[in-house]
Design a protein around this motif. Structure first.
Motif, mmCIF file in Angstrom:
data_model
loop_
_atom_site.group_PDB
_atom_site.id
_atom_site.type_symbol
_atom_site.label_atom_id
_atom_site.label_comp_id
_atom_site.label_asym_id
_atom_site.label_seq_id
_atom_site.Cartn_x
_atom_site.Cartn_y
_atom_site.Cartn_z
ATOM 1 N N ILE A 207 0.874 -1.167 0.000
ATOM 2 C CA ILE A 207 0.000 0.000 0.000
ATOM 3 C C ILE A 207 0.912 1.219 0.000
ATOM 4 O O ILE A 207 1.752 1.381 0.883
ATOM 5 C CB ILE A 207 -0.943 0.015 1.210
ATOM 6 C CG1 ILE A 207 -1.913 -1.162 1.133
ATOM 7 C CG2 ILE A 207 -1.710 1.335 1.276
ATOM 8 C CD1 ILE A 207 -2.898 -1.243 2.304
ATOM 9 N N SER A 233 -1.194 -2.804 -4.183
ATOM 10 C CA SER A 233 -2.569 -3.048 -3.735
ATOM 11 C C SER A 233 -3.406 -1.779 -3.854
ATOM 12 O O SER A 233 -4.547 -1.815 -4.329
ATOM 13 C CB SER A 233 -2.571 -3.563 -2.293
ATOM 14 O OG SER A 233 -3.880 -3.726 -1.815
ATOM 15 N N SER A 234 -2.854 -0.653 -3.426
ATOM 16 C CA SER A 234 -3.562 0.626 -3.543
ATOM 17 C C SER A 234 -2.586 1.772 -3.365
ATOM 18 O O SER A 234 -1.491 1.602 -2.813
ATOM 19 C CB SER A 234 -4.696 0.725 -2.504
ATOM 20 O OG SER A 234 -4.157 0.729 -1.184
#
Length: 308
Positions: A207, A233-234
């Motif tokens: 992340i 993931s983000s």
């Protein structure tokens, strides 16, 4: 002269010749009975002597080189163990500058030349590599579960394009030139990418967090891709209501949200203190070093400070 006298003279002359002849034969015998060597044997003997001499000289040169190398290493150890007092002071000052969020105007003038040496002589690169080794050693002992909830948080503001605030003369003059600062930034970017690639290959999800506003999301993602980042993931950036938050509060809030969603934070990786302080920071926090001429939070805090 009488017949007797002539006979005596002849006997004396014969005796003298006989003596000389015997002497000459004796001399020849002494010469011939000395050390004798053929030309082939002499060539081998001389070649052996030359070989021994060459080997001896080679050994002397090798010993001299070894002694010189040991002497240089000893000097290096002494220099590492006994650093300059000014260097110690500047390193401690740089650490406290980060802890207290000091600005470039607080940078002591005595440290500016040392800041250049810190980068140019390779010390900063060695510090980055040592930190990378610490991270790798920790992840040698842990593995993620298959639910993709084990995550690594990485502060990406050292990866994204430099802020215009970094071009402030006080910041550039700390290193002596903009080129010096850019070299340090490039070294840090390479360490971030290597850590990202290696940990991702081990199965860890990432992340990515930034202090920048969400309005810069598309440009930031394009830059990440061009820099070699894939498969995160983000990417988390500040929303409008978070722009007025202190950066420490912003990171704390985001980590708390992650925990409530069930994410397990393995570690946080950043070069800046605001991303590493406070609760919900996971099992480990890893701080990448900054060069002595760099104050991480001060420029960004000014750039993204709320307008009064």
């Amino acid at each position: 002269m009488s017949a007797y006298a002539h006979q005596a003279e002849r006997e004396f002359s014969a005796h003298s010749l006989s003596s000389r002849g015997g002497s000459e034969m004796g001399s020849r015998y002494m010469v011939e009975s000395g050390f004798y060597m053929t030309s082939f044997a002499a060539t081998i003997f001389i070649g052996a002597l030359v070989t021994v001499g060459v080997v001896f000289i080679t050994l002397l040169i090798a010993l001299s080189v070894m002694l010189q190398s040991c002497e240089n290493r000893s000097k290096g150890v002494i220099e590492i163990q006994k650093p300059n007092d000014d260097y110690n002071y500047c390193k401690i000052f740089a650490l406290h500058a980060e802890l207290n969020n000091l600005g470039p105007e607080d940078f002591p003038s005595i440290c500016r030349s040392l800041a250049v040496q810190h980068i140019k002589e390779g010390q900063y690169e060695r510090e980055l590599n040592s930190t990378k080794q610490l991270v790798e050693k920790y992840f040698d002992s842990v593995v993620p579960l298959n639910d993709e909830l084990d995550v690594v948080l990485m502060d990406i503001d050292d990866i994204l394009p430099s802020n215009p605030q970094y071009d402030h003369p006080l910041i550039l003059n700390q290193c002596g030139s903009k080129c010096c600062f850019e070299e340090a930034k490039h070294l840090k970017e390479m360490i971030f990418l290597r850590l990202y690639t290696e940990l991702q290959a081990r199965g860890w999800s990432f992340i990515l967090l930034s202090r920048k506003p969400d309005t810069l999301r598309n440009a930031s993602i394009d830059h990440l891709i061009s820099a070699g980042y894939r498969g995160w993931s983000s990417v988390i950036m500040r929303s409008d209501d978070e722009m007025e938050m202190d950066s420490r509060e912003y990171f704390l809030r985001r980590r708390l949200i992650m925990q409530r969603k069930g994410f397990r934070i393995a570690c946080v990786i950043s070069s800046q203190m605001d991303a590493l302080t406070g609760p919900f920071s996971g099992q480990r926090i890893f701080k990448l070093p900054n060069p002595m001429c760099y104050y991480s939070n001060h420029p960004m805090e000014k750039m993204y400070a709320p307008k009064l």
